[in-house]
Motif scaffolding. Structure first.
Motif, PDB file in Angstrom:
ATOM      1  N   ARG A 168     -24.092 -15.357  85.497  1.00  9.08           N
ATOM      2  CA  ARG A 168     -23.268 -14.718  84.510  1.00  9.08           C
ATOM      3  C   ARG A 168     -24.448 -14.111  83.329  1.00  9.08           C
ATOM      4  O   ARG A 168     -25.209 -15.143  82.643  1.00  9.08           O
ATOM      5  CB  ARG A 168     -22.488 -15.577  83.537  1.00  9.08           C
ATOM      6  N   LEU A 190     -10.355 -16.047  89.759  1.00  7.87           N
ATOM      7  CA  LEU A 190     -11.976 -15.442  90.196  1.00  7.87           C
ATOM      8  C   LEU A 190     -12.887 -15.834  89.178  1.00  7.87           C
ATOM      9  O   LEU A 190     -12.563 -15.854  87.918  1.00  7.87           O
ATOM     10  CB  LEU A 190     -11.787 -13.929  89.872  1.00  7.87           C
ATOM     11  N   ALA A 191     -13.945 -16.468  89.773  1.00  8.51           N
ATOM     12  CA  ALA A 191     -14.993 -17.046  88.947  1.00  8.51           C
ATOM     13  C   ALA A 191     -16.283 -16.677  89.627  1.00  8.51           C
ATOM     14  O   ALA A 191     -16.577 -16.754  91.021  1.00  8.51           O
ATOM     15  CB  ALA A 191     -14.777 -18.323  88.633  1.00  8.51           C
ATOM     16  N   THR A 192     -17.253 -16.539  88.859  1.00  9.11           N
ATOM     17  CA  THR A 192     -18.636 -16.688  89.200  1.00  9.11           C
ATOM     18  C   THR A 192     -19.422 -18.095  88.872  1.00  9.11           C
ATOM     19  O   THR A 192     -19.133 -18.160  87.761  1.00  9.11           O
ATOM     20  CB  THR A 192     -19.454 -15.351  89.029  1.00  9.11           C
ATOM     21  N   SER A 219      -6.163 -11.937  82.894  1.00 10.74           N
ATOM     22  CA  SER A 219      -7.616 -12.267  82.656  1.00 10.74           C
ATOM     23  C   SER A 219      -7.707 -13.308  81.686  1.00 10.74           C
ATOM     24  O   SER A 219      -6.772 -13.302  80.328  1.00 10.74           O
ATOM     25  CB  SER A 219      -8.148 -11.326  81.820  1.00 10.74           C
ATOM     26  N   ALA A 258     -13.078 -12.508  79.714  1.00  8.28           N
ATOM     27  CA  ALA A 258     -13.315 -11.646  80.657  1.00  8.28           C
ATOM     28  C   ALA A 258     -12.600 -10.267  80.675  1.00  8.28           C
ATOM     29  O   ALA A 258     -12.884  -9.326  81.352  1.00  8.28           O
ATOM     30  CB  ALA A 258     -12.930 -12.268  82.134  1.00  8.28           C
ATOM     31  N   GLY A 299     -19.506 -10.594  90.384  1.00  9.66           N
ATOM     32  CA  GLY A 299     -17.964 -10.254  89.872  1.00  9.66           C
ATOM     33  C   GLY A 299     -17.365  -9.008  90.554  1.00  9.66           C
ATOM     34  O   GLY A 299     -16.403  -8.939  91.028  1.00  9.66           O
ATOM     35  N   ARG A 300     -18.363  -7.827  90.604  1.00 10.33           N
ATOM     36  CA  ARG A 300     -17.834  -6.608  91.181  1.00 10.33           C
ATOM     37  C   ARG A 300     -17.630  -6.761  92.685  1.00 10.33           C
ATOM     38  O   ARG A 300     -16.879  -6.153  93.136  1.00 10.33           O
ATOM     39  CB  ARG A 300     -18.964  -5.716  90.856  1.00 10.33           C
ATOM     40  N   MET A 336     -12.946 -17.046  94.536  1.00  8.44           N
ATOM     41  CA  MET A 336     -11.824 -16.082  94.333  1.00  8.44           C
ATOM     42  C   MET A 336     -10.577 -16.368  95.336  1.00  8.44           C
ATOM     43  O   MET A 336     -10.762 -16.782  96.312  1.00  8.44           O
ATOM     44  CB  MET A 336     -12.190 -14.621  94.560  1.00  8.44           C
ATOM     45  N   TYR A 350     -12.957  -6.483  83.096  1.00 10.00           N
ATOM     46  CA  TYR A 350     -12.129  -5.833  83.883  1.00 10.00           C
ATOM     47  C   TYR A 350     -11.510  -4.502  83.260  1.00 10.00           C
ATOM     48  O   TYR A 350     -11.474  -3.490  83.825  1.00 10.00           O
ATOM     49  CB  TYR A 350     -10.714  -6.865  83.647  1.00 10.00           C
TER      50      TYR A 350
END
Length: 118
Positions: free
Chosen positions: A35, A28-30, A72, A76, A48-49, A1, A80
């Motif tokens: 996922r 922001l990425a995971t 976004s 995503a 993500g949270r 992030m 959100y």
């Protein structure tokens, strides 16, 4: 992030506190293995949270009341809006973020988000 404070994207559009400063989440990425849409059993559920919570905490530290904003990617938007509880301000029609939806977490919604996480 990656987050930022200061600049044109760092002021609220929310009617509860228009033009108040906020933390803008630039990126922001995971990881793919976190996922749920890509793997049956994510390695780290809720990454993500946690990242959103970190942005909210930074906003509180900067005395911005937990306010954050971001644009976004299409995939995503549901996360959100529905999972985090951010307000959807629709698609921007010009500038760098043309075609992306803008979301914002108000001070009140940030408090709700933090209370649900604990």
């Amino acid at each position: 992030m990656m987050t930022r404070k200061g600049g044109q994207d760092c002021f609220s559009r929310h009617p509860e506190h228009q033009r108040a400063p906020l933390i803008y989440v630039e990126f922001l990425a995971t990881a793919p293995w976190n996922r749920p849409k890509l793997v049956a059993d994510p390695t780290y559920k809720g990454a993500g949270r946690v990242l959103i919570g970190t942005a909210v905490s930074l906003s509180l530290e900067e005395e911005f009341g937990g306010r954050i904003g971001l644009h976004s990617l299409r995939g995503a938007e549901v996360f959100y809006r529905d999972a985090i509880g951010m307000t959807d301000f629709g698609t921007d029609s010009e500038g760098v973020h043309k075609g992306l939806r803008y979301f914002e977490l108000s001070s009140r919604d940030a408090a709700t988000f933090l209370s649900v996480q604990h």
